[in-house]
Design a protein around this motif. Structure first.
Motif, PDB file in Angstrom:
ATOM      1  N   ARG A  88     -10.981  -5.187  20.129  1.00 55.41           N
ATOM      2  CA  ARG A  88     -11.935  -4.782  19.333  1.00 55.41           C
ATOM      3  C   ARG A  88     -11.136  -4.017  18.070  1.00 55.41           C
ATOM      4  NH1 ARG A  88     -16.639  -1.226  21.949  1.00 55.41           N
ATOM      5  NH2 ARG A  88     -15.016  -0.078  22.742  1.00 55.41           N
ATOM      6  N   ARG A  89      -9.883  -3.444  18.281  1.00 59.22           N
ATOM      7  CA  ARG A  89      -9.537  -2.678  17.460  1.00 59.22           C
ATOM      8  C   ARG A  89      -8.305  -3.322  16.723  1.00 59.22           C
ATOM      9  NH1 ARG A  89     -14.077   0.175  17.945  1.00 59.22           N
ATOM     10  NH2 ARG A  89     -13.957   1.085  20.213  1.00 59.22           N
ATOM     11  N   HIS A  90      -7.593  -4.086  17.159  1.00 60.65           N
ATOM     12  CA  HIS A  90      -6.322  -4.668  16.718  1.00 60.65           C
ATOM     13  C   HIS A  90      -6.374  -5.335  15.532  1.00 60.65           C
ATOM     14  CE1 HIS A  90      -3.923  -2.465  19.993  1.00 60.65           C
ATOM     15  NE2 HIS A  90      -3.003  -2.858  19.514  1.00 60.65           N
ATOM     16  N   PRO A  91      -7.268  -6.296  15.277  1.00 60.84           N
ATOM     17  CA  PRO A  91      -7.493  -7.111  14.309  1.00 60.84           C
ATOM     18  C   PRO A  91      -7.421  -6.119  12.806  1.00 60.84           C
ATOM     19  CG  PRO A  91      -9.088  -8.205  15.768  1.00 60.84           C
ATOM     20  CD  PRO A  91      -8.526  -6.592  16.408  1.00 60.84           C
ATOM     21  N   PHE A  92      -8.070  -5.256  12.886  1.00 63.19           N
ATOM     22  CA  PHE A  92      -8.095  -3.936  11.883  1.00 63.19           C
ATOM     23  C   PHE A  92      -6.830  -3.353  11.474  1.00 63.19           C
ATOM     24  CE2 PHE A  92     -12.270  -4.400  13.601  1.00 63.19           C
ATOM     25  CZ  PHE A  92     -12.980  -4.986  12.794  1.00 63.19           C
ATOM     26  N   MET A  93      -6.164  -3.166  12.701  1.00 66.21           N
ATOM     27  CA  MET A  93      -4.620  -2.478  12.599  1.00 66.21           C
ATOM     28  C   MET A  93      -3.809  -3.342  12.112  1.00 66.21           C
ATOM     29  SD  MET A  93      -5.283  -0.664  16.299  1.00 66.21           S
ATOM     30  CE  MET A  93      -3.278  -0.029  16.446  1.00 66.21           C
ATOM     31  N   TYR A  94      -3.833  -4.631  12.247  1.00 65.07           N
ATOM     32  CA  TYR A  94      -2.813  -5.610  11.652  1.00 65.07           C
ATOM     33  C   TYR A  94      -3.231  -5.912  10.349  1.00 65.07           C
ATOM     34  CZ  TYR A  94      -1.085  -7.074  16.548  1.00 65.07           C
ATOM     35  OH  TYR A  94      -0.680  -7.029  17.539  1.00 65.07           O
ATOM     36  N   ALA A  95      -4.370  -5.779   9.813  1.00 65.64           N
ATOM     37  CA  ALA A  95      -5.035  -6.256   8.438  1.00 65.64           C
ATOM     38  C   ALA A  95      -4.652  -5.125   7.362  1.00 65.64           C
ATOM     39  CB  ALA A  95      -6.488  -6.574   8.307  1.00 65.64           C
ATOM     40  N   ALA A  96      -4.391  -3.790   7.731  1.00 63.34           N
ATOM     41  CA  ALA A  96      -4.498  -2.934   6.859  1.00 63.34           C
ATOM     42  C   ALA A  96      -3.465  -2.316   6.027  1.00 63.34           C
ATOM     43  CB  ALA A  96      -5.019  -1.542   7.579  1.00 63.34           C
ATOM     44  N   PRO A  97      -1.984  -2.659   6.988  1.00 61.42           N
ATOM     45  CA  PRO A  97      -0.809  -1.830   6.058  1.00 61.42           C
ATOM     46  C   PRO A  97      -0.524  -2.251   4.915  1.00 61.42           C
ATOM     47  CG  PRO A  97      -0.723  -2.262   8.574  1.00 61.42           C
ATOM     48  CD  PRO A  97      -1.921  -2.923   8.264  1.00 61.42           C
ATOM     49  N   ILE A  98      -0.554  -3.691   4.782  1.00 61.80           N
ATOM     50  CA  ILE A  98      -0.058  -4.081   3.201  1.00 61.80           C
ATOM     51  C   ILE A  98      -0.950  -3.331   2.280  1.00 61.80           C
ATOM     52  CG2 ILE A  98       0.214  -5.940   1.845  1.00 61.80           C
ATOM     53  CD1 ILE A  98       1.095  -7.588   4.186  1.00 61.80           C
ATOM     54  N   PRO A  99      -2.273  -3.466   2.092  1.00 61.73           N
ATOM     55  CA  PRO A  99      -3.143  -2.956   1.345  1.00 61.73           C
ATOM     56  C   PRO A  99      -2.772  -1.248   1.238  1.00 61.73           C
ATOM     57  CG  PRO A  99      -4.397  -4.400   2.457  1.00 61.73           C
ATOM     58  CD  PRO A  99      -3.117  -4.095   3.174  1.00 61.73           C
ATOM     59  N   ILE A 100      -2.577  -0.708   2.125  1.00 61.14           N
ATOM     60  CA  ILE A 100      -2.302   0.880   2.042  1.00 61.14           C
ATOM     61  C   ILE A 100      -0.848   1.254   1.192  1.00 61.14           C
ATOM     62  CG2 ILE A 100      -1.451   2.529   3.449  1.00 61.14           C
ATOM     63  CD1 ILE A 100      -3.394   1.481   5.586  1.00 61.14           C
ATOM     64  N   ALA A 101       0.022   0.255   1.487  1.00 56.77           N
ATOM     65  CA  ALA A 101       1.166   0.512   0.813  1.00 56.77           C
ATOM     66  C   ALA A 101       1.047   0.050  -0.790  1.00 56.77           C
ATOM     67  CB  ALA A 101       2.153  -0.468   1.273  1.00 56.77           C
ATOM     68  N   LEU A 102       0.334  -0.902  -0.984  1.00 59.38           N
ATOM     69  CA  LEU A 102       0.139  -1.206  -2.498  1.00 59.38           C
ATOM     70  C   LEU A 102      -0.612  -0.065  -3.334  1.00 59.38           C
ATOM     71  CD1 LEU A 102      -0.492  -5.078  -2.269  1.00 59.38           C
ATOM     72  CD2 LEU A 102       1.538  -3.794  -2.839  1.00 59.38           C
ATOM     73  N   PHE A 103      -1.641   0.184  -2.409  1.00 58.78           N
ATOM     74  CA  PHE A 103      -2.596   1.548  -3.081  1.00 58.78           C
ATOM     75  C   PHE A 103      -1.747   2.566  -3.358  1.00 58.78           C
ATOM     76  CE2 PHE A 103      -6.253  -1.174  -2.022  1.00 58.78           C
ATOM     77  CZ  PHE A 103      -6.868  -1.353  -3.206  1.00 58.78           C
ATOM     78  N   PHE A 104      -0.926   3.066  -2.397  1.00 62.31           N
ATOM     79  CA  PHE A 104      -0.142   4.176  -2.403  1.00 62.31           C
ATOM     80  C   PHE A 104       0.772   4.060  -3.709  1.00 62.31           C
ATOM     81  CE2 PHE A 104       3.401   6.908  -1.608  1.00 62.31           C
ATOM     82  CZ  PHE A 104       2.836   8.187  -0.978  1.00 62.31           C
ATOM     83  N   LEU A 105       1.413   3.151  -3.796  1.00 59.21           N
ATOM     84  CA  LEU A 105       2.429   2.766  -5.073  1.00 59.21           C
ATOM     85  C   LEU A 105       1.796   3.047  -6.303  1.00 59.21           C
ATOM     86  CD1 LEU A 105       4.515  -0.030  -3.752  1.00 59.21           C
ATOM     87  CD2 LEU A 105       5.209   2.060  -4.269  1.00 59.21           C
ATOM     88  N   ALA A 106       0.322   2.553  -6.164  1.00 55.47           N
ATOM     89  CA  ALA A 106      -0.306   2.547  -7.526  1.00 55.47           C
ATOM     90  C   ALA A 106      -0.818   4.170  -7.906  1.00 55.47           C
ATOM     91  CB  ALA A 106      -1.917   1.746  -7.379  1.00 55.47           C
ATOM     92  N   ILE A 107      -1.004   4.872  -6.939  1.00 57.72           N
ATOM     93  CA  ILE A 107      -1.337   6.277  -7.231  1.00 57.72           C
ATOM     94  C   ILE A 107      -0.122   6.960  -8.034  1.00 57.72           C
ATOM     95  CG2 ILE A 107      -1.653   8.565  -6.010  1.00 57.72           C
ATOM     96  CD1 ILE A 107      -3.139   7.178  -4.026  1.00 57.72           C
ATOM     97  N   PHE A 108       0.820   6.822  -7.456  1.00 57.88           N
ATOM     98  CA  PHE A 108       2.122   7.624  -8.313  1.00 57.88           C
ATOM     99  C   PHE A 108       2.754   6.916  -9.217  1.00 57.88           C
ATOM    100  CE2 PHE A 108       1.589   9.749  -3.931  1.00 57.88           C
ATOM    101  CZ  PHE A 108       1.606  11.169  -4.512  1.00 57.88           C
ATOM    102  N   ASN A 109       2.380   5.708  -9.577  1.00 58.00           N
ATOM    103  CA  ASN A 109       2.919   4.829 -10.916  1.00 58.00           C
ATOM    104  C   ASN A 109       1.885   4.592 -11.781  1.00 58.00           C
ATOM    105  OD1 ASN A 109       5.872   4.674  -9.831  1.00 58.00           O
ATOM    106  ND2 ASN A 109       4.589   4.210  -8.073  1.00 58.00           N
ATOM    107  N   PRO A 110       1.088   5.300 -12.023  1.00 57.38           N
ATOM    108  CA  PRO A 110       0.026   4.691 -13.377  1.00 57.38           C
ATOM    109  C   PRO A 110       0.854   4.168 -14.479  1.00 57.38           C
ATOM    110  CG  PRO A 110       0.262   7.221 -13.399  1.00 57.38           C
ATOM    111  CD  PRO A 110       1.110   6.808 -12.281  1.00 57.38           C
ATOM    112  N   PRO A 111       0.231   3.467 -15.279  1.00 56.69           N
ATOM    113  CA  PRO A 111       0.741   2.752 -16.526  1.00 56.69           C
ATOM    114  C   PRO A 111       0.917   4.053 -17.715  1.00 56.69           C
ATOM    115  CG  PRO A 111      -1.167   1.468 -15.577  1.00 56.69           C
ATOM    116  CD  PRO A 111      -1.224   2.594 -14.914  1.00 56.69           C
ATOM    117  N   ASP A 112       1.838   3.893 -18.332  1.00 57.62           N
ATOM    118  CA  ASP A 112       2.164   4.910 -19.293  1.00 57.62           C
ATOM    119  C   ASP A 112       1.159   4.754 -20.454  1.00 57.62           C
ATOM    120  OD1 ASP A 112       4.578   5.456 -18.176  1.00 57.62           O
ATOM    121  OD2 ASP A 112       5.755   4.118 -19.378  1.00 57.62           O
ATOM    122  N   GLY A 113       0.837   6.172 -21.006  1.00 59.25           N
ATOM    123  CA  GLY A 113      -0.001   6.078 -22.125  1.00 59.25           C
ATOM    124  C   GLY A 113      -1.427   6.281 -22.095  1.00 59.25           C
TER     125      GLY A 113
END
Length: 491
Positions: A88-113
């Protein structure tokens, strides 16, 4: 007096291997790396480095809590009903890590200006994405932990290792950030105000989060065959079934008291956590390097909680420990500010100030960790009550509905923190040592006595929880009897 019914039931399942507890717990270490970084650095970065008004930064965080909070129980309900070769749980645990990393990078690297409006929208969208993606992992992950053991005390040990892993994640990323990235320079004596380190810091934190989340999912896969499965006749997920799921968990009065206590407590912690770095940097006047010493206090606190909580539960029961630790969590994080306001605390720059605050923080971390372990363990006991009553295991909905209430209230706390900065006229891009003393005094009042007010109500609400170990043993006996009579459920 001690509760003699807290002795373990000899019929309960045997203890889990330490390897299993650690593999489960490290998932929360990764969650803390991402969300601690978000909670500790993001508002300061957007407000003091990028110049976004404090109230807009606080609003962005609050909106993300609200959206993510409502996503949590939906994810929990879907997870409870999922049937797959990965459980019941592992399909979600396998699917989430890559989107998590990408959104984290977006938070601390907004476009300039970007204008303030566009910067606000970027911040809001990125934080929402990170939180929802993290919930896709964390909600099933917590539910999985609640299912690992049927024992009243062993559940506390599982959640104790999970809680200790949050310390490992938060402390590790804090030490790394303050030691190697946000160091003082001639141009930036307060390294957290330097915009340059945020890109390499975010790359490291995102990579660590991605790796650890995958490791937790992979090294717990051997437990999948022994996990509970959805009933054969359980309908698939739908909006109507989701509302029925939520109705079932809210029908449990013990669960409702835990939710109500959490709601009051989260309002307090939302204010404290969002303004925490403002307190350390501006109110106490510590440079970034000195803030690392708080990690020593957190180490003492979390190790104490790891070792003491199961023993406290065996001696006093979970209810007594929840009440006592909640009361202490209300008082100790505010104690330094209260002592300063009444003139009983060392002045800034005094060598005795930092050790005193670190000692106070050790007790604060210990009581907060004991409270969290106790409540998370108690939720598994609530799941047993609901299995007896409704015939289904609902760890996903139980843990996620709790997360919904916590996030809604923390959203209010974060928004209040942003408005506090505006209310007390805290300057943007402020330099430590140059902020008006009256503004700092008002900041101390909000971090001290004012923040305690909702916490007092939390203690009163938590006191209504009533499941004892004797109640748990009786409930488990009913569950085992029902399972012996039920037909086997196919994969």
């Amino acid at each position: 007096m001690p509760v003699d019914e807290a002795r373990p039931d000899p019929s309960e399942s045997p203890p889990l291997r330490l390897r299993t507890k650690l593999a489960f717990g490290i998932g929360s270490a990764a969650e803390t790396i991402a969300l601690f970084s978000l909670g500790s650095y993001a508002l300061l970065y957007y407000n003091q480095v990028l110049g976004l008004p404090g109230w807009l930064g606080g609003m962005a965080i609050s909106i993300s809590f609200v959206v993510d909070g409502f996503a949590d129980p939906v994810i929990g309900s879907i997870s409870d009903r999922t049937r797959s070769r990965f459980g019941r749980r592992h399909p979600f645990m396998y699917a989430a890590p890559i989107p998590i990393a990408l959104f984290f990078l977006a938070i601390f690297n907004p476009p300039d200006g970007l204008s303030h409006t566009l910067l606000f929208l970027w911040f809001t969208g990125s934080v929402i994405g990170l939180r929802v993606a993290m919930s896709v992992f964390h909600t099933p992950h917590l539910a999985f932990g609640g299912e690992l053991s049927e024992s009243y005390i062993e559940r506390s040990k599982v959640m104790a290792w999970n809680n200790f892993s949050t310390w490992i994640g938060g402390t590790s990323i804090s030490l790394i950030a303050l030691t190697f990235f946000f160091k003082a320079t001639p141009d930036y004596p307060r390294g957290l105000l330097n915009p340059e380190p945020y890109l390499p810091f975010s790359l490291l934190a995102a990579g660590a989060t991605l790796t650890i989340l995958f490791a937790s999912a992979w090294f717990t896969r051997d437990q999948i065959p022994r996990m509970p499965k959805p009933p054969a006749d359980q309908p698939p997920f739908s909006p109507f079934e989701f509302l029925k799921d939520v109705g079932k968990v809210l029908a449990n009065r013990n669960y409702v008291w835990l939710l109500a206590g959490l709601f009051a407590l989260s309002l307090m912690t939302g204010i404290r956590e969002t303004l925490g770095l403002y307190g350390g940097t501006y109110y106490w006047g510590f440079p970034s390097e000195m803030l690392r010493w708080y990690s020593l206090g957190s180490l003492v606190g979390f190790v104490s909680a790891l070792t003491l909580t199961p023993r406290l539960h065996a001696r006093w029961g979970k209810r007594g420990v929840i009440i006592a630790s909640a009361a202490a969590t209300v008082v100790f994080p505010a104690l330094g500010f209260i002592l300063r306001e009444v003139g009983w605390m060392f002045p800034n720059g005094d060598p005795r100030l930092l050790p005193t605050l670190v000692a106070i923080s050790a007790v604060s971390y210990a009581t907060g960790a004991i409270l969290n372990i106790s409540v998370m363990s108690a939720l598994a006991d609530v799941a047993d009550e609901n299995e007896v009553r409704f015939g289904v295991r609902q760890e996903g909905v139980l843990y996620s509905t709790r997360a919904l209430f916590a996030k809604l209230d923390t959203a209010i706390g974060a928004a209040l923190a942003g408005f506090v900065l505006t209310l007390i006229a805290f300057p943007e891009k402020a330099q430590p040592g140059e902020v008006d003393p009256g503004i700092l005094q008002n900041l101390g009042l909000f971090l001290g006595p004012i923040s305690m007010i909702p916490g007092v109500f939390a203690v009163l609400l938590y006191s209504r929880f009533s499941i004892s170990s004797a109640d748990h043993a009786a409930t488990r006996a009913k569950i085992e009897a029902a399972r012996r009579e039920a037909p086997a459920v196919p994969n």
